[in-house]
Scaffold this active site. Structure first.
Site, short mmCIF file in Angstrom:
data_model
loop_
_atom_site.label_atom_id
_atom_site.label_comp_id
_atom_site.label_asym_id
_atom_site.label_seq_id
_atom_site.Cartn_x
_atom_site.Cartn_y
_atom_site.Cartn_z
N GLN A 78 0.84 -1.21 -0.03
CA GLN A 78 -0.01 0.00 0.04
C GLN A 78 0.72 1.28 -0.02
OE1 GLN A 78 -3.04 -0.34 3.02
NE2 GLN A 78 -2.65 -2.39 3.10
N1 LIG Z 1 -6.40 -14.86 -10.12
C1 LIG Z 1 -5.40 -14.69 -9.27
N2 LIG Z 1 -5.48 -13.69 -8.27
C2 LIG Z 1 -4.43 -13.62 -7.41
C3 LIG Z 1 -3.20 -14.28 -7.64
N3 LIG Z 1 -2.58 -13.86 -6.75
C4 LIG Z 1 -3.07 -13.11 -6.04
N4 LIG Z 1 -4.43 -13.02 -6.14
C5 LIG Z 1 -5.47 -12.36 -5.49
O1 LIG Z 1 -5.34 -10.89 -5.59
C6 LIG Z 1 -5.44 -10.34 -4.29
C7 LIG Z 1 -4.34 -9.64 -3.50
O2 LIG Z 1 -3.41 -10.59 -3.30
P1 LIG Z 1 -2.25 -10.39 -2.02
O3 LIG Z 1 -1.25 -11.71 -2.01
O4 LIG Z 1 -3.05 -10.34 -0.90
O5 LIG Z 1 -1.56 -9.30 -2.79
P2 LIG Z 1 -0.35 -8.53 -1.93
O6 LIG Z 1 0.57 -7.94 -3.18
O7 LIG Z 1 0.35 -9.25 -0.78
O8 LIG Z 1 -1.11 -7.27 -1.20
P3 LIG Z 1 -0.36 -6.16 -0.12
O9 LIG Z 1 -0.23 -7.13 1.04
O10 LIG Z 1 -1.63 -5.24 0.26
O11 LIG Z 1 0.73 -5.46 -0.63
C8 LIG Z 1 -6.21 -11.35 -3.63
O12 LIG Z 1 -7.43 -11.45 -3.73
C9 LIG Z 1 -5.54 -12.65 -4.15
O13 LIG Z 1 -6.45 -13.79 -4.18
C10 LIG Z 1 -3.09 -15.09 -9.03
O14 LIG Z 1 -2.24 -15.64 -9.36
N5 LIG Z 1 -4.24 -15.33 -9.82
#
Ligand SMILES: Nc1nc2c(ncn2[C@@H]2O[C@H](COP(=O)(O)OP(=O)(O)OP(=O)(O)O)[C@@H](O)[C@H]2O)c(=O)[nH]1
Ligand SMILES: [Mg+2]
Length: 203
Positions: A78
């Site tokens: 974020q």
């Molecule tokens: N379809 C799909 N959705 C994904 C994939 N990887 C993550 N998501 C979705 O994307 C969203 C964010 O995933 P996170 O892993 O929490 O993202 P992050 O980068 O860690 O986000 P922050 O912790 O806020 O920085 C969630 O709803 C996941 O389920 C993927 O490979 N395919």
């Protein structure tokens, strides 16, 4: 004399430990990737995607790949949390930068965040793996399309690779990790970090 032998022993028998930073803007899929990495390499079921919440602090994951130990640092993406990233740069051997390849409206944000990472002197020489994540979605751009779109400057002298990936189904994960092992073992930065940690060669 003791320190000479201790240095040799440490050099020969300590498992190489690599610290890899997982960066990228919020919702790119970093934590989902970390959990997938753990399940692919440790046979333990990671936290399922529907139970992963936005990261505020730091998630740490460790995996072993042959004689190499990876320690992953997954940080929150974020906007208000991105200033924390640089506190981890100095100790990182490499960076995985995750991009949601199915969300063009956020490409500009990803691009400027990545360019800022690349400009930071504490990450000089760190190999960079850019993951075009969410390939399981039909609208996702391929790794080549994303590379073309981002048109990154300052990549010239960096060891880097774009890889199509999905943190959901595991696509591209093993290829990315194998690439990281190979480039980190040969990287000058790894040698510098090794010397700093007191793990020097036998002579
Ligand atoms: N379809 C799909 N959705 C994904 C994939 N990887 C993550 N998501 C979705 O994307 C969203 C964010 O995933 P996170 O892993 O929490 O993202 P992050 O980068 O860690 O986000 P922050 O912790 O806020 O920085 C969630 O709803 C996941 O389920 C993927 O490979 N395919
Ligand atoms: Mg997260």
């Amino acid at each position: 004399m003791f320190s000479l032998f201790y240095g040799l022993w440490k050099y020969l028998f300590s498992k190489t430990e690599f610290h890899v930073l997982i960066l990228g803007i919020d919702k790119a899929g970093k934590t989902t990737l970390l959990e997938k990495l753990k399940s692919v390499y440790s046979n333990l079921a990671g936290v399922p995607p529907d139970r992963i919440v936005p990261t505020v602090g730091l998630n740490i994951g460790q995996i072993g790949v042959s004689n190499t130990k990876f320690v992953f640092w997954d940080l929150g993406g974020q906007p208000g949390l991105r200033s924390i990233w640089e506190k981890y740069y100095e100790e990182a051997h490499a960076v995985i930068f995750v991009i949601d390849a199915a969300c063009p409206s956020r490409f500009e944000d990803s691009k400027s965040a990545l360019e800022k990472v690349l400009r930071h002197e504490d990450l000089q020489g760190a190999p960079l793996l850019i993951l075009a994540n969410k390939q399981d979605l039909s609208e996702a751009l391929s790794a080549e399309e994303l590379a073309e779109y981002l048109d990154l400057e300052k990549l010239d002298e960096r060891v880097y690779m774009f890889e199509a990936a999905s943190a959901f189904d595991g696509m591209g994960i093993k290829e990315g990790v194998e690439w990281l092992v190979e480039v980190m073992e040969r990287s000058k930065r790894t040698e510098t970090l090794r010397i700093r940690a007191g793990i020097t060669g036998p002579n």
